[in-house]
Design an enzyme around this catalytic site. Sequence first.
Site, PDB file in Angstrom:
ATOM      1  N   GLY A 137       1.054  -1.288   0.132  1.00 50.54           N
ATOM      2  CA  GLY A 137       0.131  -0.007   0.337  1.00 50.54           C
ATOM      3  C   GLY A 137       0.662   0.989   0.087  1.00 50.54           C
ATOM      4  N   GLY A 196       1.156   4.670   2.672  1.00 52.34           N
ATOM      5  CA  GLY A 196       0.645   5.868   2.971  1.00 52.34           C
ATOM      6  C   GLY A 196       0.748   6.823   3.080  1.00 52.34           C
ATOM      7  N   GLY A 205       4.050   7.835   2.497  1.00 52.49           N
ATOM      8  CA  GLY A 205       5.135   6.923   1.739  1.00 52.49           C
ATOM      9  C   GLY A 205       4.636   5.325   1.479  1.00 52.49           C
ATOM     10  N   GLU A 206       5.617   4.071   0.807  1.00 55.90           N
ATOM     11  CA  GLU A 206       5.100   3.077   0.676  1.00 55.90           C
ATOM     12  C   GLU A 206       4.665   2.606   2.158  1.00 55.90           C
ATOM     13  OE1 GLU A 206       7.019   5.511  -2.648  1.00 55.90           O
ATOM     14  OE2 GLU A 206       7.674   4.899  -0.702  1.00 55.90           O
ATOM     15  N   ASP A 222     -10.778   9.123  14.852  1.00 57.68           N
ATOM     16  CA  ASP A 222     -10.720   8.792  13.543  1.00 57.68           C
ATOM     17  C   ASP A 222     -10.573   7.313  14.043  1.00 57.68           C
ATOM     18  OD1 ASP A 222     -10.734   8.792  10.427  1.00 57.68           O
ATOM     19  OD2 ASP A 222      -9.041   8.746  10.563  1.00 57.68           O
TER      20      ASP A 222
END
Length: 970
Positions: free
Chosen positions: A614, A616, A619-620, A732
């Site tokens: 994925g 984020g 970054g990755e 959240d």
Amino acid sequence: HFFPLRGLRCLLFFQSFLEILYRTSSLLVFFASKVLICVVLFQWEVVQKTLNGSQFYAYSVCNVGEPEQDNWLRTTFIQRRPSASRIFVELQFIVRDCNSFDASVPCKETFNLFTSESDADVGTTFRKGQFKKVVTIAPDEITSKNGMRINTETKVVDNLSRKGFYLAFQDIGACVALLSVKVYYKACTATVESLARFPETVAGSENQALREVKGECVENAQSEEVPRIYCTADGEWVVQVGHCQCKPGYEKVGDTCQECQPGFFKAASSDGKCEPCPANTQGLEAGAAFCPCMDGFYQAPTDPITGPCSGLPTAPRDLVATTTQLSAGKLLLSWSPPDDTGGRSDITYSVECQSCEGGACRPCGEKIRYEPASAGLTLTRVTVSELDAHLNYTFIVEAHSGVSMFAGQASARAHKPPSTSALTTSLHYTDPPKITSMTVIEKSVTSLSLSWDVSPRPRLHAPPIRYELTYRKKDDNLDVTTYTVLILEKSSVQISELAPGTAYLFRVQALSSDGSPGGSSIEEQYETLHESTSASILAAAVGGAVMLFIVVVVLFLKRNSHSRQGAEDNYFSKQLKPLKTYVDPHTYEDPNVAVLKFATEIHPSHITKQKVIGAGEFGEVYRGILKVPGRKDVAVAIKTLKPGYTEKQRQDFLSEASIMGQFTHQNIIRLEGVVTKFKHAMIVTEYMENGALDRYLKDHDGEFSSFQLVGMLRGIAAGMKYLSDMSYVHRDLAARNILVNNNLECKVSDFGLSRVLEDDPEGTYTTSGGKIPIRWTAPEAIAYRKFTSASDVWSFGIVMWEVMAFGERPYWDMSNHEVMKAINEAFRLPAPMDCPSAVYQLMLQCWLQDRSKRPRFGDIVSLLDKLLRSPDSLKTIADFDPRVSIRLPSTSGSDGSPFRSVSEWLESIKMSQYSENFTCAGIINMDQVLQMKNEDIKNIGVRLPGHLKRIAYSILGLKDQTSTLSVFAV
């Protein structure tokens, strides 16, 4: 070659080959075939040199002996590709050491690179004021008298926006030779990744490190979401999202999807290969999604469509009846399994009884008892009781399997199907019958009315039954006992003139045909009423009324005492603080100190990245392995920080680790450690195999029971109780931020929006800005930016709804504005389909407008534990209205239904994957849909229980629908 132009101080450089090159490293070079270099003020000279046996030409200037040098070279007009805003200039040059000249000479060892943008070629016109300095170029290697040293430098010219540009080189007193100039930009070349096709994309600037590119699936492939990938500033593809998979009936071959060959099939969208048709099936066409059964073979509704087909079992063998208790009317039936089970292991047996009198047979009826049962038997024996004497019985034993319903029921009973065996037997025994039970019909102070039951009698030629009833007072003095004996013609009697409040022993026995007692008897004790019974009953009623009045008064006083507390006190009542309290890392003057305090530093050599899973915010995200000496290797998730980050981005990135590192709970994502002391910062957490909860539930719609879903919610609630006890607010909480492992254990994650509460339980965090997830946020948090544990409880209620709805989007396709308006008008999400009533009631408690009345997380955990301990409490289902839960469009079809087509209807209920099933079944308009029943839905290939219910409930809602309804109208 360089050629001087007559009358001008310019040189024309002809390249010996076309300078438009594609490199494997995705660097796209562009250079005009002719580059015009003009000499301004002082002339540079073309010189020929020999290096390593090869001749080359250089453009040089070496006027170090003359003061105030200002020598310029300019290229011709270089046209720019519109998307290439960032270009690279690679120079090869030689600079002579100033120490090789006289000390008095004003020598320099650098020169300057300039650029000028333009929308048109200005020819030989040259104005220094139009040029902007890019950089001063200094050599790494200086050429001395003893040897020539070539320097190579690459410089970046950024933020270009016009149609083209010029490059210029300024010498202000150096001895320099320019050997080569290459101008290029970087791009990610066109590619096919995971069956998704992405076009060539020019790399972004440093400020746009990742450029998102949307692609499309190759032919015969599909994806639930539009495939996306990121192009880095270095021209490399990274972090693909939304992989494409070959459609049913197609398999992946290289970068294409090719249809399955005849005799092979593929049932679902996947990257897998086509498989051979299973046993007893046939695949006659190419591109098959499944292989139909051969004639005489079937599949059960619970069998996977990809599995083999089965035949019917043959009849049970060696059916035998054995008398066990003749006088009790019992038989033991036993048999052997069928010779051929049809290739199935789910063989069961059923037993049917028929009684025959005078040549006519009829079902034995409900009075016959079977041990353990008459159907669904897995053992090859059954005990049959309550049989009458002197009758012929026919027992039919039939073998069943999961596919018997397709053929066995079609056979006429007169012609038994091949899975049936029959046996006829009789029972013969003499009078008298057995007395089975005795009961009191009515009692008074001086009388008792009794009745008793007897075992069944033969229906033909059975003499009438007489009974002997004996009774006496129950008395401890047995020396003198008086018995009363009655001979009766019926199985009931009323006995009068008894003593009040006295116990009597009654024995009844059937008489044989000659009048003598025989068979079994039964004895019971009954007591007449006392004379004071009526008074006692009245006293008990009065006492009960008094107790009820006392309870009502106590409850009223208790409620008044609660009402004297403040509304906030009711929710935030004082309680013991946990021993450990959360510390906000933002209170540290140096955020790096907080990271070192709460997180473990990991050396990068202990981390092995395996696969990007994925992208984020920073970054990755990779899946990988953590190999720490002395510990077992563990699978981990690795969050990385993208190149070109700012210091603030790095601090924000690591602050999540400072938060996570303070939590230790089985339902909170575990931080393994961080990498901060090396160039590439990383956050390492435990790896959750099943990913985000919302996506996992969507992928497994209808596959989990309510009990399993409530178990997931219990884990989330336990994690949130832990956070709340630490005075911490998440802000959240949503199913997308809950991760699931292989054991279906749910863990709270993503602490990017989280903040701390003050020591005061009433403390709130008020933010002046930032994004708020409207669909999951409590109304007071939206209106006043106030976040408390009570607002987290509201969010937990939304998570409950997501879980019970298998990942459905809260409030469907309503806009954020519509959601806020609906909530303020007291609208609440309806119960999801098949949601237990107790669970939905808890959701409504979480969504109370007054936050002080919402339950605490401790209360929620206790209630969910109670539901899990009593699974029967989940059987009561909340009312479900498909017209609310499945939103209807605002347009109506010509046929009066709220949808113009079957595909439009399926898309509205998120079931568009079955469009082809409906089309193949010939269901092409909504009138045909409204006529469908559950069996019809199954027959077209809808097998998952959750999908079956969703479609069935939607059809039910359409039938009741007389006009277009919206959520608010309902």
